[in-house]
Design a protein around this motif. Structure first.
Motif, short mmCIF file in Angstrom:
data_model
loop_
_atom_site.label_atom_id
_atom_site.label_comp_id
_atom_site.label_asym_id
_atom_site.label_seq_id
_atom_site.Cartn_x
_atom_site.Cartn_y
_atom_site.Cartn_z
N GLU A 111 -3.80 -2.72 -6.04
CA GLU A 111 -4.07 -3.90 -6.86
C GLU A 111 -3.03 -4.06 -7.95
O GLU A 111 -2.59 -5.18 -8.26
CB GLU A 111 -5.47 -3.82 -7.47
N GLU A 112 -2.59 -2.93 -8.53
CA GLU A 112 -1.56 -3.00 -9.56
C GLU A 112 -0.22 -3.44 -8.96
O GLU A 112 0.50 -4.26 -9.57
CB GLU A 112 -1.40 -1.64 -10.25
N SER B 6 -2.55 1.93 -8.05
CA SER B 6 -3.41 1.24 -7.09
C SER B 6 -2.63 0.12 -6.42
O SER B 6 -1.67 -0.43 -6.98
CB SER B 6 -4.64 0.65 -7.81
N ALA C 136 2.35 1.72 -3.45
CA ALA C 136 1.32 2.19 -4.37
C ALA C 136 1.15 3.70 -4.27
O ALA C 136 1.07 4.40 -5.30
CB ALA C 136 0.00 1.48 -4.09
N GLU D 264 0.83 -1.21 0.00
CA GLU D 264 0.00 0.00 0.00
C GLU D 264 0.86 1.26 0.00
O GLU D 264 0.55 2.24 -0.70
CB GLU D 264 -0.91 -0.02 1.22
#
Length: 262
Positions: free
Chosen positions: A240-241, A238, A232, A229
């Motif tokens: 997620e990426e 993100s 990111a 996190e």
């Protein structure tokens, strides 16, 4: 899905924060960390470590002698190769050089590191590198030993952008730990911003180096998500990426590690 690319599950203090290894692994899965690589630091405890993680197919193993453990046991390259040849071992290490904490053992560290590189090339398994205050010697040993044939990762990276880029040229990845969240890590954050996500891994190095806001606690694989996190936000993408790319990077590097369906 996230992978903790470097942890020491056998070193967690069970019976306090976690009842046992199974609980620590469950907590990680609850935060999306479904695989982890358990790292060897010496050969004498390697069989015990391997036995402890055997019930967990989502946990992979490395085999090696940490540069700060050189005085703990006789240097035995034959035993290293024998143990590292186990099919359960997906990587060689952690190995490398630490001139910050143990400059007096530099020669012994270099000899051990060279033997680890030779073992990795012989077994066609990637390397896990610990390096601190030894940039040029680390790169020279990797180059001279043909480490580009197998690749690897500079774990818990805290060195310069120039070193990271030189390692990437050799086919290595750069792994970022909770150190990136520390107030003192401004220079490292600039390195992370500059590096392509396609060459990054994430890790905890648990039980050490818990990220903010967990500093002072025992670190654990679940905190891989906290590191992801933070990265990111640094890179403006993100989580997620970050998770998808670092997971793909992990399985591209550690080809003997087979992902579970989750």
């Amino acid at each position: 899905m996230l992978v903790d690319s470097h942890c020491h599950l056998d070193k967690l203090e069970y019976g306090k924060k976690h009842a046992d290894m199974a609980e620590a692994i469950r907590k990680a899965a609850n935060r999306g960390v479904h695989h982890m690589l358990c790292i060897s630091v010496d050969l004498s405890t390697f069989p015990e470590m391997l036995a402890a993680i055997k019930p967990f197919p989502q946990v992979f193993a490395s085999c090696g002698v940490h540069p700060l453990h050189q005085d703990d046991e006789p240097n035995d390259p034959g035993l290293l190769q024998q143990l590292a040849a186990d099919p359960a071992v997906v990587a060689i290490g952690e190995t490398g050089l630490d001139y910050f904490y143990a400059p007096e053992s530099a020669e012994l560290q270099r000899r051990s590191f060279e033997q680890h590189v030779a073992t990795a090339v012989a077994l066609n398994k990637p390397l896990i590198i610990h390096t601190r205050n030894a940039q040029q010697d680390t790169l020279d040993i990797l180059r001279n030993g043909g480490a580009d044939k197998v690749g690897g990762v500079l774990h818990c990276f805290t060195e310069s952008l120039e070193m990271a880029e030189a390692a990437i040229e050799l086919g290595f990845y750069i792994s970022i730990s909770g150190i990136v969240t520390f107030n003192s890590a401004a220079a490292l954050r600039e390195v992370v911003k500059a590096l392509p996500l396609e060459r990054l891994l994430v890790e905890t190095d648990s039980p050490w180096l818990a990220p903010v806001p967990f500093r002072g606690e025992e670190n654990e694989p679940a905190y891989t998500r906290t590191v992801a996190e933070f990265i990111a936000k640094l890179k403006g993408v993100s989580v997620e990426e970050v998770a998808a790319q670092t997971t793909a990077n992990f399985f591209e590097l550690f080809k003997l590690a087979k992902p579970m369906n989750v």
